[in-house]
Motif scaffolding. Structure first.
Motif, PDB file in Angstrom:
ATOM      1  N   ASN A 126       0.839  -1.198   0.000  1.00 33.61           N
ATOM      2  CA  ASN A 126       0.000   0.000   0.000  1.00 33.61           C
ATOM      3  C   ASN A 126       0.872   1.245   0.000  1.00 33.61           C
ATOM      4  O   ASN A 126       1.956   1.255   0.573  1.00 33.61           O
ATOM      5  CB  ASN A 126      -0.882   0.037   1.237  1.00 33.61           C
ATOM      6  CG  ASN A 126      -2.094  -0.832   1.112  1.00 33.61           C
ATOM      7  OD1 ASN A 126      -2.451  -1.254   0.030  1.00 33.61           O
ATOM      8  ND2 ASN A 126      -2.732  -1.113   2.224  1.00 33.61           N
ATOM      9  N   LYS A 127       0.369   2.291  -0.627  1.00 34.31           N
ATOM     10  CA  LYS A 127       1.042   3.578  -0.578  1.00 34.31           C
ATOM     11  C   LYS A 127       0.147   4.548   0.181  1.00 34.31           C
ATOM     12  O   LYS A 127      -1.068   4.567  -0.007  1.00 34.31           O
ATOM     13  CB  LYS A 127       1.316   4.097  -1.986  1.00 34.31           C
ATOM     14  CG  LYS A 127       2.336   3.288  -2.720  1.00 34.31           C
ATOM     15  CD  LYS A 127       2.663   3.920  -4.038  1.00 34.31           C
ATOM     16  CE  LYS A 127       3.718   3.115  -4.749  1.00 34.31           C
ATOM     17  NZ  LYS A 127       4.036   3.702  -6.052  1.00 34.31           N
ATOM     18  N   LYS A 128       0.753   5.334   1.049  1.00 36.32           N
ATOM     19  CA  LYS A 128       0.001   6.276   1.854  1.00 36.32           C
ATOM     20  C   LYS A 128      -0.311   7.525   1.027  1.00 36.32           C
ATOM     21  O   LYS A 128       0.543   8.036   0.310  1.00 36.32           O
ATOM     22  CB  LYS A 128       0.824   6.659   3.071  1.00 36.32           C
ATOM     23  CG  LYS A 128       0.031   7.131   4.242  1.00 36.32           C
ATOM     24  CD  LYS A 128       0.935   7.439   5.395  1.00 36.32           C
ATOM     25  CE  LYS A 128       0.772   6.380   6.462  1.00 36.32           C
ATOM     26  NZ  LYS A 128       1.422   6.755   7.715  1.00 36.32           N
ATOM     27  N   LYS A 129      -1.540   7.980   1.106  1.00 32.09           N
ATOM     28  CA  LYS A 129      -1.978   9.197   0.439  1.00 32.09           C
ATOM     29  C   LYS A 129      -2.520  10.151   1.494  1.00 32.09           C
ATOM     30  O   LYS A 129      -3.202   9.730   2.425  1.00 32.09           O
ATOM     31  CB  LYS A 129      -3.102   8.910  -0.563  1.00 32.09           C
ATOM     32  CG  LYS A 129      -2.658   8.294  -1.838  1.00 32.09           C
ATOM     33  CD  LYS A 129      -2.134   9.363  -2.741  1.00 32.09           C
ATOM     34  CE  LYS A 129      -2.025   8.813  -4.140  1.00 32.09           C
ATOM     35  NZ  LYS A 129      -1.548   9.755  -5.083  1.00 32.09           N
ATOM     36  N   TYR A 165      -5.011   5.248   2.103  1.00 30.18           N
ATOM     37  CA  TYR A 165      -4.147   4.412   1.285  1.00 30.18           C
ATOM     38  C   TYR A 165      -4.706   4.287  -0.122  1.00 30.18           C
ATOM     39  O   TYR A 165      -5.904   4.425  -0.338  1.00 30.18           O
ATOM     40  CB  TYR A 165      -3.995   3.019   1.907  1.00 30.18           C
ATOM     41  CG  TYR A 165      -3.249   3.037   3.209  1.00 30.18           C
ATOM     42  CD1 TYR A 165      -1.861   3.019   3.221  1.00 30.18           C
ATOM     43  CD2 TYR A 165      -3.919   3.091   4.417  1.00 30.18           C
ATOM     44  CE1 TYR A 165      -1.168   3.054   4.414  1.00 30.18           C
ATOM     45  CE2 TYR A 165      -3.241   3.117   5.616  1.00 30.18           C
ATOM     46  CZ  TYR A 165      -1.858   3.097   5.611  1.00 30.18           C
ATOM     47  OH  TYR A 165      -1.172   3.135   6.787  1.00 30.18           O
ATOM     48  N   THR A 166      -3.825   3.997  -1.070  1.00 30.69           N
ATOM     49  CA  THR A 166      -4.255   3.789  -2.446  1.00 30.69           C
ATOM     50  C   THR A 166      -4.982   2.456  -2.564  1.00 30.69           C
ATOM     51  O   THR A 166      -4.921   1.619  -1.657  1.00 30.69           O
ATOM     52  CB  THR A 166      -3.056   3.805  -3.407  1.00 30.69           C
ATOM     53  OG1 THR A 166      -2.139   2.793  -3.014  1.00 30.69           O
ATOM     54  CG2 THR A 166      -2.373   5.155  -3.424  1.00 30.69           C
ATOM     55  N   VAL A 167      -5.626   2.233  -3.691  1.00 32.03           N
ATOM     56  CA  VAL A 167      -6.393   1.017  -3.922  1.00 32.03           C
ATOM     57  C   VAL A 167      -5.442  -0.179  -4.046  1.00 32.03           C
ATOM     58  O   VAL A 167      -4.402  -0.094  -4.700  1.00 32.03           O
ATOM     59  CB  VAL A 167      -7.233   1.175  -5.213  1.00 32.03           C
ATOM     60  CG1 VAL A 167      -7.997  -0.093  -5.504  1.00 32.03           C
ATOM     61  CG2 VAL A 167      -8.162   2.353  -5.090  1.00 32.03           C
ATOM     62  N   ARG A 168      -5.811  -1.302  -3.423  1.00 32.11           N
ATOM     63  CA  ARG A 168      -5.001  -2.519  -3.483  1.00 32.11           C
ATOM     64  C   ARG A 168      -5.208  -3.216  -4.818  1.00 32.11           C
ATOM     65  O   ARG A 168      -6.317  -3.275  -5.335  1.00 32.11           O
ATOM     66  CB  ARG A 168      -5.408  -3.517  -2.384  1.00 32.11           C
ATOM     67  CG  ARG A 168      -4.943  -3.224  -1.008  1.00 32.11           C
ATOM     68  CD  ARG A 168      -3.494  -3.382  -0.823  1.00 32.11           C
ATOM     69  NE  ARG A 168      -3.086  -4.780  -0.802  1.00 32.11           N
ATOM     70  CZ  ARG A 168      -1.939  -5.164  -0.309  1.00 32.11           C
ATOM     71  NH1 ARG A 168      -1.129  -4.296   0.201  1.00 32.11           N
ATOM     72  NH2 ARG A 168      -1.589  -6.412  -0.341  1.00 32.11           N
TER      73      ARG A 168
END
Length: 91
Positions: free
Chosen positions: A57-60, A68-71
């Protein structure tokens, strides 16, 4: 078919094309059997093997809200010899 994503074109995946391997992003809920069925039906090829891995996941951050971005999963498909996906052909 809505779980199928899009092809991934990076330096590594372009090198994999020489080995008859193709990379796609797909929904995190899809499994290997389902992916294999869709690839064989949609492109008319025979799949030799499928490797999958879930990207981290990438933190937004939007204002004060952190999420977090969509998995999604990334798959690498190895086709049997004699087959290729026309989407990536150089013709």
């Amino acid at each position: 078919m809505d779980k199928m994503g899009y092809p991934v074109l990076t330096e590594k995946t372009i090198r994999l094309l020489e080995k008859n391997q193709y990379s796609f992003n797909v929904s995190a809920q899809s499994d290997k059997a389902e992916i294999k069925k869709w690839i064989e039906l949609f492109f008319g090829v025979k799949v030799g093997s499928i490797n999958t891995h879930a990207l981290p996941n990438k933190k937004k951050k939007i204002g004060t809200i952190t999420g977090y971005t969509v998995r999604y999963k990334r798959i690498i498909i190895t086709l049997k010899s004699g087959y290729s996906i026309p989407l990536f052909s150089s013709k």
